[in-house]
Each structure stands twice: as structure tokens, then as C-alpha cells.
Design a protein around this motif. Structure first.
Motif, short mmCIF file in Angstrom:
data_model
loop_
_atom_site.label_atom_id
_atom_site.label_comp_id
_atom_site.label_asym_id
_atom_site.label_seq_id
_atom_site.Cartn_x
_atom_site.Cartn_y
_atom_site.Cartn_z
N LEU A 197 37.98 54.85 33.34
CA LEU A 197 37.67 54.05 34.39
C LEU A 197 37.22 55.01 35.35
CD1 LEU A 197 36.65 51.20 35.62
CD2 LEU A 197 39.29 51.14 36.48
N ILE A 253 36.42 45.84 34.89
CA ILE A 253 37.08 47.02 35.69
C ILE A 253 38.49 46.60 35.92
CG2 ILE A 253 36.94 48.27 37.81
CD1 ILE A 253 33.97 47.73 37.95
N LYS A 312 36.73 47.54 43.12
CA LYS A 312 35.25 47.07 43.10
C LYS A 312 34.64 47.02 44.47
CE LYS A 312 36.72 43.80 40.47
NZ LYS A 312 37.81 43.78 39.75
#
Length: 132
Positions: A30, A87, A118
Motif C-alpha cells: 500500500l 486502502i 486517505k
């Protein structure tokens, strides 16, 4: 997210719900993706993937120390929010629990945790707009 039972009869351990453990997120992949996206977007405050992994690891450690003190519904709700949109961020999970009043906020390290949150990109974009 419904809690599933994990039975460990061979180890003589009692059954426990899956949500009794901090979720496992693949922060390395990620963070590489988030860092690449930041750089491709031309963000002046693009975060290095290594810094992102460090922040996510710190957040995961903080979560490990408080996880069982948080009621299951709050854990499930925040876990769902932290994993929304594909995410999965420990920073977002910890922030959600803190905002819900279940995790005692601790002073953030210098610089503050950014991880793969985010909300980080939105804050960076706002800062850039204010500078111009």
C-alpha cells in the motif's frame, strides 16, 4: 463485519473471535502504491514509502496495546472505515478509534503519522492551495 469464530482445539485454547486481533493489513504494498501516486500527482509533500511503512507500523503497535479495551462494535465499525475503498491503513484505524473516544490519544511523534491515510492527500492539497 461479522465476527467469525476461530477454534484451536489442538492447542487447548478457547475459541476467540477474529475481531479480537488487530487486523492484518499489507502496508508495504500500500505504501509503495501511495508513494508512487503522490509522486505521479506531483505533490510537493509526497511521502516516501519507507516513512509511510514506519508510520503505519507505529500505528499498528499503538493499536495492539489498546485493541482489547475497545468494544467489538467500535472495532468493527472503525475497521470497516479504515479498509474502505481498498486502502487499509492502521493510521486511519487508530484515528477512527481516537475520534470515537475509545483510544486515548497519544502525542504524535515528530513529524506526525501520515502513513497511507486517505485524508492525508486532501490535507496536502488544501495546504498547497492555501500557499498559492
Amino acid at each position: 463485519m461479522k465476527a467469525a469464530l476461530l477454534v484451536l482445539p489442538l492447542l487447548g485454547q478457547p475459541a476467540m473471535t477474529i475481531s479480537d486481533r488487530v487486523p492484518v493489513f499489507n502496508v508495504e504494498a500500500l505504501c509503495r502504491d501511495v508513494s508512487a501516486d503522490d509522486k505521479a500527482s506531483g505533490l510537493s509533500l509526497a511521502q516516501d514509502a519507507g516513512e509511510c511503512v514506519r508510520d503505519e507500523t507505529i500505528a499498528q503497535q499503538q493499536l495492539s496495546s489498546i485493541w482489547l479495551t475497545v468494544p467489538g462494535p467500535a472495532r468493527d465499525s472503525c475497521e470497516g472505515e479504515a479498509a474502505a475503498g481498498g486502502i487499509e491503513s492502521y493510521v486511519d484505524l487508530l484515528t477512527c478509534l481516537q475520534m470515537a473516544g475509545w483510544a486515548n490519544p497519544t502525542p504524535p511523534p515528530k513529524p506526525p503519522l501520515r502513513g497511507a491515510s486517505k485524508m492525508r492527500n486532501a490535507k496536502n492539497e488544501l495546504k498547497n492551495e492555501l500557499k498559492n
